[in-house]
Design a protein around this motif. Sequence first.
Motif, PDB file in Angstrom:
ATOM      1  N   CYS A  65       0.816  -1.219   0.000  1.00 43.25           N
ATOM      2  CA  CYS A  65       0.000   0.000   0.000  1.00 43.25           C
ATOM      3  C   CYS A  65       0.850   1.270   0.000  1.00 43.25           C
ATOM      4  O   CYS A  65       0.625   2.167  -0.790  1.00 43.25           O
ATOM      5  CB  CYS A  65      -0.918   0.022   1.209  1.00 43.25           C
ATOM      6  N   HIS A  66       1.805   1.336   0.906  1.00 45.51           N
ATOM      7  CA  HIS A  66       2.554   2.596   1.064  1.00 45.51           C
ATOM      8  C   HIS A  66       3.725   2.727   0.096  1.00 45.51           C
ATOM      9  O   HIS A  66       4.413   3.744   0.104  1.00 45.51           O
ATOM     10  CB  HIS A  66       2.997   2.766   2.514  1.00 45.51           C
ATOM     11  N   VAL A  76      -5.339   7.536  -2.130  1.00 43.43           N
ATOM     12  CA  VAL A  76      -5.730   6.171  -1.745  1.00 43.43           C
ATOM     13  C   VAL A  76      -4.950   5.681  -0.521  1.00 43.43           C
ATOM     14  O   VAL A  76      -5.533   5.330   0.499  1.00 43.43           O
ATOM     15  CB  VAL A  76      -5.518   5.186  -2.921  1.00 43.43           C
ATOM     16  N   PHE A  77      -3.645   5.651  -0.636  1.00 41.85           N
ATOM     17  CA  PHE A  77      -2.785   5.235   0.471  1.00 41.85           C
ATOM     18  C   PHE A  77      -1.872   6.396   0.831  1.00 41.85           C
ATOM     19  O   PHE A  77      -1.075   6.835  -0.001  1.00 41.85           O
ATOM     20  CB  PHE A  77      -1.954   3.997   0.083  1.00 41.85           C
ATOM     21  N   PRO A  78      -1.979   6.899   2.064  1.00 40.28           N
ATOM     22  CA  PRO A  78      -1.209   8.094   2.417  1.00 40.28           C
ATOM     23  C   PRO A  78       0.303   7.835   2.442  1.00 40.28           C
ATOM     24  O   PRO A  78       0.735   6.706   2.679  1.00 40.28           O
ATOM     25  CB  PRO A  78      -1.721   8.445   3.815  1.00 40.28           C
ATOM     26  N   PRO A  79       1.097   8.867   2.202  1.00 38.58           N
ATOM     27  CA  PRO A  79       2.554   8.718   2.186  1.00 38.58           C
ATOM     28  C   PRO A  79       3.129   8.612   3.602  1.00 38.58           C
ATOM     29  O   PRO A  79       2.531   9.107   4.555  1.00 38.58           O
ATOM     30  CB  PRO A  79       3.038  10.002   1.511  1.00 38.58           C
ATOM     31  N   LEU A  80       4.285   7.971   3.713  1.00 36.40           N
ATOM     32  CA  LEU A  80       4.975   7.864   5.002  1.00 36.40           C
ATOM     33  C   LEU A  80       6.160   8.824   5.053  1.00 36.40           C
ATOM     34  O   LEU A  80       7.071   8.653   5.845  1.00 36.40           O
ATOM     35  CB  LEU A  80       5.422   6.414   5.241  1.00 36.40           C
ATOM     36  N   TYR A  85       1.654  12.008  11.905  1.00 38.12           N
ATOM     37  CA  TYR A  85       1.360  10.645  12.372  1.00 38.12           C
ATOM     38  C   TYR A  85       2.646   9.849  12.615  1.00 38.12           C
ATOM     39  O   TYR A  85       2.669   8.917  13.410  1.00 38.12           O
ATOM     40  CB  TYR A  85       0.476   9.899  11.372  1.00 38.12           C
ATOM     41  N   MET A 100      -6.327   1.831  11.393  1.00 39.06           N
ATOM     42  CA  MET A 100      -6.746   3.227  11.343  1.00 39.06           C
ATOM     43  C   MET A 100      -7.914   3.370  10.389  1.00 39.06           C
ATOM     44  O   MET A 100      -7.959   2.729   9.343  1.00 39.06           O
ATOM     45  CB  MET A 100      -5.563   4.053  10.828  1.00 39.06           C
ATOM     46  N   VAL A 106      -2.959  14.152   5.205  1.00 40.52           N
ATOM     47  CA  VAL A 106      -1.506  13.974   5.239  1.00 40.52           C
ATOM     48  C   VAL A 106      -0.873  14.848   4.166  1.00 40.52           C
ATOM     49  O   VAL A 106      -1.173  14.693   2.981  1.00 40.52           O
ATOM     50  CB  VAL A 106      -1.107  12.495   5.028  1.00 40.52           C
ATOM     51  N   TYR A 111      -7.487  11.673   3.074  1.00 40.06           N
ATOM     52  CA  TYR A 111      -7.664  10.230   2.890  1.00 40.06           C
ATOM     53  C   TYR A 111      -8.808   9.814   3.791  1.00 40.06           C
ATOM     54  O   TYR A 111      -8.936  10.314   4.905  1.00 40.06           O
ATOM     55  CB  TYR A 111      -6.378   9.479   3.275  1.00 40.06           C
ATOM     56  N   LEU A 114      -9.333   2.781   5.188  1.00 40.12           N
ATOM     57  CA  LEU A 114      -9.151   1.896   6.325  1.00 40.12           C
ATOM     58  C   LEU A 114      -7.827   1.163   6.209  1.00 40.12           C
ATOM     59  O   LEU A 114      -7.489   0.646   5.151  1.00 40.12           O
ATOM     60  CB  LEU A 114     -10.302   0.889   6.346  1.00 40.12           C
ATOM     61  N   MET A 115      -7.105   1.159   7.315  1.00 36.03           N
ATOM     62  CA  MET A 115      -5.892   0.335   7.377  1.00 36.03           C
ATOM     63  C   MET A 115      -6.141  -0.737   8.430  1.00 36.03           C
ATOM     64  O   MET A 115      -6.537  -0.429   9.551  1.00 36.03           O
ATOM     65  CB  MET A 115      -4.681   1.179   7.753  1.00 36.03           C
ATOM     66  N   HIS A 118      -2.306  -4.504  12.675  1.00 32.83           N
ATOM     67  CA  HIS A 118      -1.138  -5.370  12.474  1.00 32.83           C
ATOM     68  C   HIS A 118      -0.713  -5.985  13.805  1.00 32.83           C
ATOM     69  O   HIS A 118       0.475  -6.150  14.066  1.00 32.83           O
ATOM     70  CB  HIS A 118       0.000  -4.592  11.823  1.00 32.83           C
ATOM     71  N   VAL A 133      10.462   2.998   9.325  1.00 33.02           N
ATOM     72  CA  VAL A 133       9.693   4.105   8.758  1.00 33.02           C
ATOM     73  C   VAL A 133      10.200   5.443   9.308  1.00 33.02           C
ATOM     74  O   VAL A 133      10.369   6.410   8.574  1.00 33.02           O
ATOM     75  CB  VAL A 133       8.180   3.929   9.059  1.00 33.02           C
TER      76      VAL A 133
END
Length: 155
Positions: A65-66, A76-80, A85, A100, A106, A111, A114-115, A118, A133
Amino acid sequence: MSKLFFLLVIATAILIAGCSSGSQEKPKALETSALAEKQGAEIEASAKSLPHPGEKVYKQYCQVCHQANGAGVSGVFPPLTPNKYIADKTQLIELVLHGMTGEIEVNGEKYNSLMAPHNHLTDLELANVISYVRSNFGNKLDPVTVEEVAAVRNR
Ligand code: HEC
């Protein structure tokens, strides 16, 4: 006339000899210094390329995803890449552990997805991947310890 011709031949021979010996030495020296440079670069790269222990976990559980470069997928999938966050250690452990959902913003983009949690990962895997990360994708933050993950999990 023949004397002049003779001189010309000699001059040409000297010129050719000078040129060829010169052109033999130059590339050799260049080649050696280029090789030394290449070796130096390789040594430097291999010293740097010791994989972070969290890299493997990231590739297995987050990259899909990331993305490998942490840039996510716009909308769609937020950046890291550096954001609030990732900066907030406890919140970061919590969201990776428990997942989440809901609208977030972000780096100026919204966004609302749903994540999944884990919490099937061990404290060590989570500490490693979160530390990975926090020290990649432009982030230069301190690592997260196994104890810090355990504390959030056992709350
Ligand atoms: C199936 C896709 C998916 C996977 C796999 C995934 N995430 Fe996410 N992640 C998301 C989505 C979607 C959001 C935003 C949720 C929302 O909109 O509330 C998110 C949000 C986040 C955020 C907060 C927002 C930001 O961009 O900083 C972080 C940090 C994060 N994920 C880290 C991880 C880590 C670390 C892993 C691996 C352990 C991981 N994610 C695995 C989809 C995923």
